[in-house]
Design a protein around this motif. Structure first.
Motif, PDB file in Angstrom:
ATOM      1  N   ASP A  10       8.966 -12.386  -5.999  1.00  0.00           N
ATOM      2  CA  ASP A  10      10.122 -12.119  -5.127  1.00  0.00           C
ATOM      3  C   ASP A  10       9.897 -10.952  -4.169  1.00  0.00           C
ATOM      4  O   ASP A  10      10.813 -10.166  -3.929  1.00  0.00           O
ATOM      5  CB  ASP A  10      11.387 -11.878  -5.951  1.00  0.00           C
ATOM      6  N   THR A  11       8.695 -10.807  -3.645  1.00  0.00           N
ATOM      7  CA  THR A  11       8.430  -9.784  -2.641  1.00  0.00           C
ATOM      8  C   THR A  11       8.097 -10.470  -1.321  1.00  0.00           C
ATOM      9  O   THR A  11       7.424 -11.506  -1.307  1.00  0.00           O
ATOM     10  CB  THR A  11       7.259  -8.864  -3.054  1.00  0.00           C
ATOM     11  N   ASN A  34       9.800  -7.010   7.465  1.00  0.00           N
ATOM     12  CA  ASN A  34       8.552  -7.414   6.809  1.00  0.00           C
ATOM     13  C   ASN A  34       7.339  -6.667   7.338  1.00  0.00           C
ATOM     14  O   ASN A  34       6.215  -7.031   7.041  1.00  0.00           O
ATOM     15  CB  ASN A  34       8.325  -8.919   6.992  1.00  0.00           C
TER      16      ASN A  34
END
Length: 103
Positions: A10-11, A34
């Motif tokens: 979940d990164t 990001n």
């Protein structure tokens, strides 16, 4: 000494904005999530670049060793800007922005 890296679930994937798809300011700003970039430093960098773009030799007093003394030539003499960066900017997702600046 070195151990195998483990994937962290979940990164987000580090990536930058793709300028080949045109410039959409909203998507560009969204891409910073990001990129791993500090917005404070971005603001400071923009301010510094704007100072360099506004600068003219005519802003400075004429010194006794100055080669350029003609007022019109001094007004036309602008700042030369060199682009340099550290390698961590490439791995942090800034590579697309740097590529765009170079192009």
């Amino acid at each position: 000494v070195l151990v195998v890296s483990e994937e962290i679930p979940d990164t987000p994937t580090v990536s930058g904005y793709d300028f080949n798809n045109g410039i959409d300011l909203a998507k560009l700003i969204d891409s910073y999530g990001n990129v791993g970039f500090q917005s404070t430093n971005l603001g400071l960098a923009i301010e510094e670049i704007n100072k360099m773009l506004r600068w003219r030799l005519s802003d400075e007093p004429i010194g006794e060793n100055d080669d350029i003394t003609d007022p019109e030539e001094r007004k036309a003499t602008k700042c030369t800007i060199f682009l340099s960066y550290t390698s961590n900017l490439i791995s942090s997702g800034m590579r697309e922005i740097l590529r765009f600046l170079v192009e």
